[in-house]
Design a protein around this motif. Structure first.
Motif, mmCIF file in Angstrom:
data_model
loop_
_atom_site.group_PDB
_atom_site.id
_atom_site.type_symbol
_atom_site.label_atom_id
_atom_site.label_comp_id
_atom_site.label_asym_id
_atom_site.label_seq_id
_atom_site.Cartn_x
_atom_site.Cartn_y
_atom_site.Cartn_z
ATOM 1 N N THR A 159 -3.462 -58.047 -5.145
ATOM 2 C CA THR A 159 -2.753 -57.585 -6.340
ATOM 3 C C THR A 159 -3.732 -57.454 -7.500
ATOM 4 O O THR A 159 -4.620 -58.289 -7.678
ATOM 5 C CB THR A 159 -1.618 -58.559 -6.701
ATOM 6 N N TRP B 29 14.046 -49.714 -14.377
ATOM 7 C CA TRP B 29 13.277 -50.215 -13.234
ATOM 8 C C TRP B 29 14.108 -51.123 -12.330
ATOM 9 O O TRP B 29 13.607 -51.707 -11.383
ATOM 10 C CB TRP B 29 11.985 -50.902 -13.675
ATOM 11 N N VAL C 31 2.137 -54.103 -1.394
ATOM 12 C CA VAL C 31 3.554 -54.290 -1.089
ATOM 13 C C VAL C 31 4.264 -54.721 -2.368
ATOM 14 O O VAL C 31 3.932 -55.749 -2.937
ATOM 15 C CB VAL C 31 3.750 -55.362 0.012
ATOM 16 N N GLN C 32 5.215 -53.911 -2.838
ATOM 17 C CA GLN C 32 6.043 -54.265 -3.989
ATOM 18 C C GLN C 32 7.476 -53.882 -3.674
ATOM 19 O O GLN C 32 7.744 -52.764 -3.250
ATOM 20 C CB GLN C 32 5.564 -53.560 -5.259
ATOM 21 N N ARG C 33 8.383 -54.826 -3.862
ATOM 22 C CA ARG C 33 9.803 -54.605 -3.584
ATOM 23 C C ARG C 33 10.520 -54.200 -4.857
ATOM 24 O O ARG C 33 10.093 -54.536 -5.952
ATOM 25 C CB ARG C 33 10.424 -55.887 -3.035
ATOM 26 N N PRO C 34 11.656 -53.533 -4.713
ATOM 27 C CA PRO C 34 12.452 -53.218 -5.910
ATOM 28 C C PRO C 34 13.034 -54.501 -6.510
ATOM 29 O O PRO C 34 12.982 -55.568 -5.882
ATOM 30 C CB PRO C 34 13.563 -52.312 -5.360
ATOM 31 N N HIS D 201 0.976 -61.039 -3.787
ATOM 32 C CA HIS D 201 0.582 -60.415 -2.537
ATOM 33 C C HIS D 201 -0.942 -60.269 -2.569
ATOM 34 O O HIS D 201 -1.501 -59.901 -3.608
ATOM 35 C CB HIS D 201 1.250 -59.036 -2.396
ATOM 36 N N SER E 289 15.459 -57.421 -7.591
ATOM 37 C CA SER E 289 16.457 -58.100 -6.766
ATOM 38 C C SER E 289 17.868 -57.868 -7.310
ATOM 39 O O SER E 289 18.060 -57.462 -8.446
ATOM 40 C CB SER E 289 16.165 -59.602 -6.704
ATOM 41 N N ARG E 290 18.834 -58.169 -6.462
ATOM 42 C CA ARG E 290 20.243 -58.132 -6.855
ATOM 43 C C ARG E 290 20.664 -59.555 -7.205
ATOM 44 O O ARG E 290 20.047 -60.509 -6.756
ATOM 45 C CB ARG E 290 21.104 -57.648 -5.689
ATOM 46 N N ASP F 49 20.617 -62.120 -4.466
ATOM 47 C CA ASP F 49 19.357 -62.598 -3.889
ATOM 48 C C ASP F 49 18.966 -63.919 -4.544
ATOM 49 O O ASP F 49 19.398 -64.235 -5.651
ATOM 50 C CB ASP F 49 18.254 -61.562 -4.104
#
Length: 177
Positions: free
Chosen positions: A61, A148, A86-89, A58, A91-92, A95
């Motif tokens: 960074t 995390w 912007v940082q997302r948790p 991003h 993934s599952r 994804d």
């Protein structure tokens, strides 16, 4: 066509919110060892538009810390602590992209005890493998989540796997690594 120039997986990169907490977790849960520090929190955070572009980060960074840790005899894990607007948790598994880190264990009960004691959360207990080509006496797997949010699969296949009857190729553990 052969690809003799490929030896195997060297390491897996994992971005964590706190490199010290993640390192402590990996040490307590898996007996990880720090191989070396690439970039420490004692240094001012670094970043540039070129690095953002080259690493698909991003914009803006900043690298806070990076270190290489080793678990057993497999590929290393390169930990990164990055700061971005912007940082997302994590993934599952449903994804796209890398979905979990799989760790071979000889003692499933002890591995799960250490994982939970270190702060990990198990999502299930050990179960027989889902696919017939992986079945075998004592072959088990289960999933957990790190503090995390990264998914970890625990697996053991002490009796080998069914697929071995149809090929001379072997998974990493079966190669005596």
């Amino acid at each position: 066509m052969t690809h003799d120039y490929v030896r195997g997986i060297d390491h897996v990169g994992v971005t964590v919110p706190d490199i010290e907490a993640a390192t402590t977790f990996l040490i307590e849960a898996f007996g990880a060892r720090v191989v070396y520090e690439s970039f420490t929190t004692d240094q001012p955070p670094q970043g540039s538009p070129e690095i953002d572009r080259d690493l698909n980060l991003h914009p803006g960074t900043r690298l806070v810390a990076a270190r290489l840790v080793q678990l057993g005899r497999g590929p290393e894990i390169e930990l990164f602590q990055l700061q971005a607007e912007v940082q997302r948790p994590a993934s599952r598994p449903s994804d796209f992209g890398l979905q979990h880190l799989a760790i071979y264990v000889d003692d499933m009960a002890e591995a799960l005890r250490c994982f939970e004691s270190a702060g990990g959360q198990m999502l299930s207990g050990p179960n027989p493998f889902l696919f017939p080509k992986e079945e075998g006496c004592g072959n088990l797997f289960c999933y957990g989540r790190t503090p995390w949010g990264m998914m970890v699969e625990f697996l053991t296949y002490p009796s080998g796997m069914g697929y071995e009857r149809g090929t001379s190729l072997r998974r990493w553990h079966s190669c005596g690594s």
